[in-house]
Enzyme design. Structure first.
Site, PDB file in Angstrom:
ATOM      1  N   GLU A  72       0.810  -1.206   0.000  1.00 47.81           N
ATOM      2  CA  GLU A  72       0.000   0.000   0.000  1.00 47.81           C
ATOM      3  C   GLU A  72       0.846   1.259   0.000  1.00 47.81           C
ATOM      4  OE1 GLU A  72      -2.813  -0.898   3.095  1.00 47.81           O
ATOM      5  OE2 GLU A  72      -3.888  -2.275   1.767  1.00 47.81           O
TER       6      GLU A  72
HETATM    7  C1  HEC Z   1      -3.048   1.228  -1.893  1.00 45.71           C
HETATM    8  C2  HEC Z   1      -4.372   1.551  -1.409  1.00 45.71           C
HETATM    9  C3  HEC Z   1      -4.586   1.900   0.042  1.00 45.71           C
HETATM   10  C4  HEC Z   1      -3.952   2.887   0.787  1.00 45.71           C
HETATM   11  C5  HEC Z   1      -2.835   3.801   0.362  1.00 45.71           C
HETATM   12  C6  HEC Z   1      -4.616   2.889   2.072  1.00 45.71           C
HETATM   13  N1  HEC Z   1      -5.595   1.937   2.103  1.00 45.71           N
HETATM   14 FE1  HEC Z   1      -6.914   1.643   3.587  1.00 45.71          FE
HETATM   15  N2  HEC Z   1      -7.530  -0.052   2.701  1.00 45.71           N
HETATM   16  C7  HEC Z   1      -7.121  -0.503   1.454  1.00 45.71           C
HETATM   17  C8  HEC Z   1      -7.598  -1.853   1.233  1.00 45.71           C
HETATM   18  C9  HEC Z   1      -7.365  -2.713  -0.005  1.00 45.71           C
HETATM   19  C10 HEC Z   1      -8.295  -2.217   2.408  1.00 45.71           C
HETATM   20  C11 HEC Z   1      -8.907  -3.565   2.710  1.00 45.71           C
HETATM   21  C12 HEC Z   1      -7.736  -4.431   3.123  1.00 45.71           C
HETATM   22  C13 HEC Z   1      -8.081  -5.747   3.736  1.00 45.71           C
HETATM   23  O1  HEC Z   1      -9.228  -5.965   4.099  1.00 45.71           O
HETATM   24  O2  HEC Z   1      -7.147  -6.549   3.905  1.00 45.71           O
HETATM   25  C14 HEC Z   1      -8.252  -1.042   3.289  1.00 45.71           C
HETATM   26  C15 HEC Z   1      -8.902  -0.960   4.525  1.00 45.71           C
HETATM   27  C16 HEC Z   1      -8.977   0.195   5.272  1.00 45.71           C
HETATM   28  C17 HEC Z   1      -9.891   0.429   6.369  1.00 45.71           C
HETATM   29  C18 HEC Z   1     -10.942  -0.542   6.872  1.00 45.71           C
HETATM   30  C19 HEC Z   1     -12.276  -0.219   6.251  1.00 45.71           C
HETATM   31  C20 HEC Z   1     -13.230  -1.359   6.262  1.00 45.71           C
HETATM   32  O3  HEC Z   1     -14.386  -1.172   5.841  1.00 45.71           O
HETATM   33  O4  HEC Z   1     -12.901  -2.468   6.656  1.00 45.71           O
HETATM   34  C21 HEC Z   1      -9.646   1.695   6.855  1.00 45.71           C
HETATM   35  C22 HEC Z   1     -10.378   2.403   7.983  1.00 45.71           C
HETATM   36  C23 HEC Z   1      -8.550   2.224   6.079  1.00 45.71           C
HETATM   37  N3  HEC Z   1      -8.186   1.298   5.109  1.00 45.71           N
HETATM   38  C24 HEC Z   1      -7.949   3.450   6.302  1.00 45.71           C
HETATM   39  C25 HEC Z   1      -6.770   3.839   5.664  1.00 45.71           C
HETATM   40  C26 HEC Z   1      -5.908   4.927   6.106  1.00 45.71           C
HETATM   41  C27 HEC Z   1      -6.185   5.835   7.293  1.00 45.71           C
HETATM   42  C28 HEC Z   1      -4.866   4.988   5.235  1.00 45.71           C
HETATM   43  C29 HEC Z   1      -3.654   5.909   5.288  1.00 45.71           C
HETATM   44  C30 HEC Z   1      -2.827   5.783   6.486  1.00 45.71           C
HETATM   45  C31 HEC Z   1      -5.088   3.942   4.238  1.00 45.71           C
HETATM   46  N4  HEC Z   1      -6.226   3.259   4.550  1.00 45.71           N
HETATM   47  C32 HEC Z   1      -4.280   3.730   3.123  1.00 45.71           C
HETATM   48  C33 HEC Z   1      -6.391   0.235   0.550  1.00 45.71           C
HETATM   49  C34 HEC Z   1      -5.584   1.293   0.897  1.00 45.71           C
END
Ligand code: HEC
Ligand code: HEC
Length: 271
Positions: A72
């Protein structure tokens, strides 16, 4: 590190996600399990976070997205702290929020992002209706909510404030059509996080691996695999109309001008 932000994948201008079937992060790498980015809007209302429910709170999700070698943001805890503390304006802001003696740690930064995420709530016409304004939903939306959404059985899993956010089975009555795209199988018990239906009109494509392009197809697939019901086109259209009433009013966000990098700010590195 340094190029991809939370907003790259959870774009607050586009429903809190990226519109991709599988998230794309550092060096254009897509999620190794072919998982899509869930919306961050209303995440505060979820019992559990991530598709397999492995994180309980929002501070933890911010930390979970950073570890070394994860595609990520490919950042490290030390680097995140070094970047923030290298800019006096960030330090001042932390002191203002937490007091002069604040220790700017990785956990503190993640908790701060979590606090921001708690503000990302989107009240909608549906809430106005639940709060007693009977006219907030059109007559059609109201009757479809009661007759179709609840009667068909969607609300057994898409329940609570978020209309989702807890763990449940995927493929109760039949196997999900695109189960073989990616290797995601849910948690240890095969359970999957039920996505929120708030703003669902704005977060296509659907399902953990983003294989379903339209809301109508998602509704019909849910009927088939979760309820053993063949939902007619007409009923799917009705449910879709009700789901439109869950499109919420977004918080008024001002595009931030960030503190300026200094000589001691670690270089952005995309290798
Ligand atoms: C490259 C893309 C990417 C980036 C950059 C990213 N995320 Fe995500 N995020 C995801 C993905 C894909 C998931 C689901 C992952 C899993 O379930 O394993 C996720 C899951 C989440 C969730 C859970 C939501 C749920 O409905 O379950 C949250 C809250 C979240 N991210 C916040 C953040 C925050 C705050 C940041 C920055 C610090 C961030 N993410 C950076 C792709 C990203
Ligand atoms: C047995 C529990 C259960 C029932 C009943 C159920 N759902 Fe779901 N729903 C889920 C789960 C779990 C997922 C996540 C599936 C995935 O992504 O792999 C989901 C996903 C969805 C999605 C895609 C969300 C997204 O962000 O990708 C929509 C839309 C949806 N459901 C609507 C409905 C509708 C409409 C009904 C009624 C016809 C319904 N669901 C019935 C558990 C359920």
């Amino acid at each position: 590190m340094g190029l991809i932000s939370c907003n790259t994948c959870h774009n607050l201008a586009t429903g809190g996600d990226d519109g991709l079937a599988a998230a794309v992060g550092h060096k254009w790498t897509s999620n190794p399990h072919h998982l899509g980015s869930p919306t961050v809007y209303n995440a505060v209302f979820f019992d559990t976070q991530f598709w397999d429910g492995r994180a309980a709170d929002l501070g933890r999700t911010s930390r979970g997205t950073n570890p070394r070698r994860r595609p990520e943001m490919a950042n490290t805890e030390e680097n995140v702290v070094a970047v923030v503390t290298s800019m006096p304006e960030y330090v001042q802001r932390f002191q203002k929020a937490y007091g002069r003696d604040v220790k700017i740690t990785y956990k503190k930064i993640a908790d701060t992002i979590g606090n921001f995420e708690r503000t990302l709530v989107t009240p909608s016409a549906y809430d106005d209706y639940l709060n007693g304004n009977e006219n907030a939903l059109s007559k059609a939306e109201r009757s479809w909510y009661e007759k179709k959404f609840i009667e068909v059985g969607c609300a057994t899993c898409h329940t609570g404030i978020a209309l989702g956010g807890s763990m449940n089975m995927l493929g109760v009555t039949a196997k999900y059509k695109y189960a073989n795209v990616g290797d995601f199988k849910g948690d240890a018990n095969g359970m999957v996080k039920v996505p929120t239906l708030r703003n669902i009109t704005q977060t296509a494509p659907y399902f953990h691996n983003g294989q379903v392009a339209t809301l109508k197809e998602a509704i019909v697939e849910m009927g088939r695999i979760q309820l053993g019901t063949a939902i007619s086109d007409k009923d799917a259209a009705s449910i879709e109309t009700f789901l439109g009433s869950l499109e919420g009013r977004k918080p008024n966000l001002t595009y931030p001008i960030l503190p300026v990098r200094t000589a001691s700010t670690p270089a952005q590195n995309i290798n």
